[in-house]
Design a protein around this motif. Structure first.
Motif, PDB file in Angstrom:
ATOM      1  N   ALA A 202      21.056  23.168  21.233  1.00  0.00           N
ATOM      2  CA  ALA A 202      21.740  22.706  20.021  1.00  0.00           C
ATOM      3  C   ALA A 202      23.234  22.540  20.279  1.00  0.00           C
ATOM      4  O   ALA A 202      23.862  21.588  19.805  1.00  0.00           O
ATOM      5  CB  ALA A 202      21.503  23.680  18.871  1.00  0.00           C
TER       6      ALA A 202
ATOM      7  N   TYR B 290      16.027  22.832  16.762  1.00  0.00           N
ATOM      8  CA  TYR B 290      16.174  22.218  15.441  1.00  0.00           C
ATOM      9  C   TYR B 290      16.645  23.239  14.410  1.00  0.00           C
ATOM     10  O   TYR B 290      17.468  22.929  13.548  1.00  0.00           O
ATOM     11  CB  TYR B 290      14.853  21.563  15.016  1.00  0.00           C
ATOM     12  CG  TYR B 290      14.414  20.449  15.955  1.00  0.00           C
ATOM     13  CD1 TYR B 290      15.352  19.731  16.697  1.00  0.00           C
ATOM     14  CD2 TYR B 290      13.076  20.120  16.116  1.00  0.00           C
ATOM     15  CE1 TYR B 290      14.971  18.718  17.561  1.00  0.00           C
ATOM     16  CE2 TYR B 290      12.675  19.100  16.976  1.00  0.00           C
ATOM     17  CZ  TYR B 290      13.628  18.412  17.703  1.00  0.00           C
ATOM     18  OH  TYR B 290      13.250  17.416  18.558  1.00  0.00           O
ATOM     19  N   CYS B 291      16.159  24.476  14.516  1.00  0.00           N
ATOM     20  CA  CYS B 291      16.614  25.538  13.597  1.00  0.00           C
ATOM     21  C   CYS B 291      18.116  25.755  13.735  1.00  0.00           C
ATOM     22  O   CYS B 291      18.837  25.924  12.739  1.00  0.00           O
ATOM     23  CB  CYS B 291      15.888  26.847  13.900  1.00  0.00           C
ATOM     24  SG  CYS B 291      14.168  26.868  13.350  1.00  0.00           S
TER      25      CYS B 291
ATOM     26  N   ILE C 121      20.047  22.856  12.149  1.00  0.00           N
ATOM     27  CA  ILE C 121      20.038  22.980  10.686  1.00  0.00           C
ATOM     28  C   ILE C 121      21.085  24.018  10.243  1.00  0.00           C
ATOM     29  O   ILE C 121      21.854  23.792   9.312  1.00  0.00           O
ATOM     30  CB  ILE C 121      18.636  23.376  10.178  1.00  0.00           C
ATOM     31  CG1 ILE C 121      17.638  22.229  10.398  1.00  0.00           C
ATOM     32  CG2 ILE C 121      18.673  23.768   8.702  1.00  0.00           C
ATOM     33  CD1 ILE C 121      16.179  22.631  10.255  1.00  0.00           C
TER      34      ILE C 121
ATOM     35  N   LYS D  98      10.672  20.047  10.231  1.00  0.00           N
ATOM     36  CA  LYS D  98      11.420  20.902  11.159  1.00  0.00           C
ATOM     37  C   LYS D  98      12.894  20.537  11.278  1.00  0.00           C
ATOM     38  O   LYS D  98      13.695  21.338  11.738  1.00  0.00           O
ATOM     39  CB  LYS D  98      10.790  20.863  12.555  1.00  0.00           C
ATOM     40  CG  LYS D  98       9.334  21.290  12.627  1.00  0.00           C
ATOM     41  CD  LYS D  98       9.149  22.723  12.163  1.00  0.00           C
ATOM     42  CE  LYS D  98       7.685  23.152  12.278  1.00  0.00           C
ATOM     43  NZ  LYS D  98       7.449  24.486  11.707  1.00  0.00           N
ATOM     44  N   LEU D  99      13.259  19.299  10.845  1.00  0.00           N
ATOM     45  CA  LEU D  99      14.649  18.909  10.995  1.00  0.00           C
ATOM     46  C   LEU D  99      15.159  17.966   9.901  1.00  0.00           C
ATOM     47  O   LEU D  99      16.080  18.300   9.159  1.00  0.00           O
ATOM     48  CB  LEU D  99      14.860  18.249  12.374  1.00  0.00           C
ATOM     49  CG  LEU D  99      16.295  17.822  12.711  1.00  0.00           C
ATOM     50  CD1 LEU D  99      17.230  19.028  12.747  1.00  0.00           C
ATOM     51  CD2 LEU D  99      16.343  17.069  14.033  1.00  0.00           C
TER      52      LEU D  99
END
Length: 238
Positions: free
Chosen positions: A17, A44-45, A48, A87-88
């Protein structure tokens, strides 16, 4: 080839990320190539989280996904279209018209041709890849022609077995997928390959030490001018 070693998949997500955010901060209209499956979820977490903290915006970013199952429309619980939204995409400020996935239903020939045209018009700045146990990248399975662009690929039984955990029964696992070809993947300016888990060790070792062969598609990545491989500690080479 640059190799980054991390402790676990959570650290992998933070590092990946961070690299993506660097790209967007350098150019807010960055074009990303995205992957699905369990490995990139942590990435992706973290994206976010960064968006919700006000550290990044995706307003001008475009994305192109690697693949989609044949026979599953975008609303199917196991479609990659749905996966990416859950998820995103649903959690950040990306514009829907800037997100692209191949269509796995209807006229598959035209679906491939349409996606090819989109990829030819848009250079992917940073492509995220996962690695299959059998060495596949995207859904380019062992034996694939390295010169192919977007195409329908018959899924290897190993791949279907590995992905069966997302379906109620093995019977429900699709037998084909539309995927970016190796030709499309290699066109990306930068590639990050995420390798998580001891079960990927054989394919990873072939990337490092094996011969280039379409029987292990990941080996083609050694040709790429800007490849970063992020691996978890169970794959460390002593």
């Amino acid at each position: 080839m640059k190799i980054i070693k991390v402790k676990n998949i959570n650290e992998m997500g933070k590092v990946t990320a961070g690299i993506i955010m660097e790209e967007i901060n350098k150019d807010d209209s960055t074009i990303l190539g995205l992957a699905t499956g369990g490995t990139p979820v942590s990435t992706y977490c973290n994206l976010i989280k960064a968006y919700k903290s006000g550290n990044i915006s995706f307003k001008n970013v475009k994305t192109f996904n690697l693949d989609e199952y044949v026979g599953l429309d975008g609303n199917h619980p196991n479609s990659y279209n749905r996966f990416m939204k859950e998820k995103l995409f649903n959690h950040i400020d990306i514009k829907e018209e800037n997100t692209h996935l191949p269509c796995g239903v209807g006229d598959l020939y035209n679906a491939c041709e349409d996606y090819k045209v989109l990829l030819e018009r848009n250079t992917i700045h940073l492509q995220i890849l996962g690695l299959g146990v059998n060495g596949h990248i995207g859904f380019n399975e062992p034996g694939v022609d390295f010169n192919l662009s977007v195409h329908v690929e018959k899924l290897d039984e190993q791949t279907r077995k590995d992905n069966s955990r997302y379906f109620k029964t093995m019977k429900e696992v699709p037998t084909e997928a539309i995927t970016m070809g190796i030709k499309d993947i290699m066109r990306a300016e930068k590639i990050i390959l995420l390798v998580n888990g001891i079960h990927k060790k054989d394919a990873f070792n072939k990337l490092l030490n094996g011969i280039e062969t379409n029987e292990c598609p990941v080996t083609i990545l050694r040709r790429h001018k800007n490849l970063t491989v992020i691996i978890t500690e169970d794959l460390y080479i002593n």
